[in-house]
Write an enzyme that holds these catalytic residues in place. Structure first.
Site, short mmCIF file in Angstrom:
data_model
loop_
_atom_site.label_atom_id
_atom_site.label_comp_id
_atom_site.label_asym_id
_atom_site.label_seq_id
_atom_site.Cartn_x
_atom_site.Cartn_y
_atom_site.Cartn_z
N GLY A 77 -45.15 -45.99 76.38
CA GLY A 77 -44.86 -46.98 77.40
C GLY A 77 -46.07 -47.86 77.56
O GLY A 77 -46.68 -48.27 76.58
N SER A 109 -47.53 -42.99 71.10
CA SER A 109 -47.85 -44.33 71.57
C SER A 109 -48.90 -44.29 72.69
O SER A 109 -50.04 -43.90 72.45
CB SER A 109 -46.57 -45.04 72.01
OG SER A 109 -46.80 -46.40 72.24
N ALA A 110 -48.56 -44.65 73.91
CA ALA A 110 -49.53 -44.62 75.01
C ALA A 110 -50.08 -43.21 75.21
O ALA A 110 -51.27 -43.04 75.52
CB ALA A 110 -48.87 -45.11 76.29
N HIS A 126 -49.00 -48.03 66.43
CA HIS A 126 -48.11 -49.13 66.02
C HIS A 126 -48.87 -50.17 65.20
O HIS A 126 -48.55 -51.36 65.26
CB HIS A 126 -47.47 -49.83 67.22
CG HIS A 126 -46.84 -48.93 68.24
ND1 HIS A 126 -45.70 -48.23 68.00
CD2 HIS A 126 -47.21 -48.62 69.51
CE1 HIS A 126 -45.38 -47.52 69.08
NE2 HIS A 126 -46.29 -47.75 70.01
N GLU A 177 -46.41 -46.90 61.89
CA GLU A 177 -45.23 -46.22 62.40
C GLU A 177 -44.81 -45.07 61.47
O GLU A 177 -44.69 -45.26 60.25
CB GLU A 177 -44.07 -47.20 62.54
CG GLU A 177 -44.38 -48.38 63.46
CD GLU A 177 -44.58 -47.98 64.90
OE1 GLU A 177 -45.52 -47.21 65.19
OE2 GLU A 177 -43.81 -48.45 65.75
#
Length: 235
Positions: free
Chosen positions: A90, A122-123, A159, A194
């Protein structure tokens, strides 16, 4: 002994949520009947409850129950007592703000370092580095510090995207932004594409997945590292 999966993303193109990682997660969380989910990053602004339900439906398919940290009256105890922990993706600014606001950044670091299995995407991967300064996210809220967990001795850029030679986009590439970072900061930055992840076991950090990753260090040319590469030399 640290035991982490630090993934660039939760979902690869054409796949469903966490499906590409499920075989890895079955092994990673094999000793866990339940895990604690940290939904603070709230992708697309979804609620903690909706995000936790989404994660729960996936982990239930491999026999693991999920409870969100927001469901506990004492988030510090929730982390200390967790069998395993997952921090989802997020917005990194929001995630870091919430970790500090709820006074759990330090205890999360301590819990990871004592060996509780951890998954970040991700985050949730960004915060494993020394700082969050190499996130791709918009600064939608101002955290009290950019310092994060530091359970790996460098920064991450999840990413990571290579320049598209056919694109008409004239903005900065990821590589350009990382070079800007290195004008004022010294930590190495690891660009995770990714479908790639880092496997951390004790003092060992290994790149996993089918793709190479890109390593940036100040005043040096960026280099490509193959899957299976050990990153211990960055310590």
């Amino acid at each position: 002994m640290k035991n982490l999966i630090i993934a660039s993303t939760s979902t690869i193109h054409g796949g469903s949520y966490l499906d590409y990682l499920l075989p890895i997660l079955k092994v990673h969380f094999a000793a866990c009947q339940s895990i604690l989910f940290i939904p603070y990053a709230r992708p697309s602004g979804i609620s903690h409850e909706v995000y936790t339900q989404k994660v729960g439906s996936v982990f239930n398919s491999i026999g693991i129950s999920v409870k969100g940290i927001h469901e506990f009256s004492n988030p510090i105890e929730a982390i200390e007592q967790a069998e395993g922990i997952f921090t989802g993706g997020g917005n990194t600014f929001l995630l870091v703000s919430q970790l500090y606001e709820n006074k759990v950044m330090a205890v999360l670091k301590q819990t990871i370092e004592k060996g509780t299995p951890y998954l970040g995407t991700s985050a949730g991967s960004n915060i494993c580095g020394l700082t969050m300064k190499t996130t791709n996210d918009m600064p939608i809220i101002y955290p009290p510090s950019f310092d994060t967990l530091g359970v790996i001795p460098f920064n991450l850029n999840p990413h990571y995207l290579d320049p598209d030679t056919h694109s008409t986009h004239m903005g900065e590439t990821r590589e350009t932004r990382i070079k800007e970072f290195h004008q004022f900061n010294t930590p190495a930055v690891f660009g995770l594409r990714e479908g790639s992840w880092l496997e951390v076991k004790g003092n060992s950090i290994v790149l996993r997945g089918t793709l190479t990753a890109r390593l940036f260090r100040p005043n040096q040319e960026a280099v490509e590292l193959e899957s299976g590469s050990e990153l211990n030399f960055l310590k």
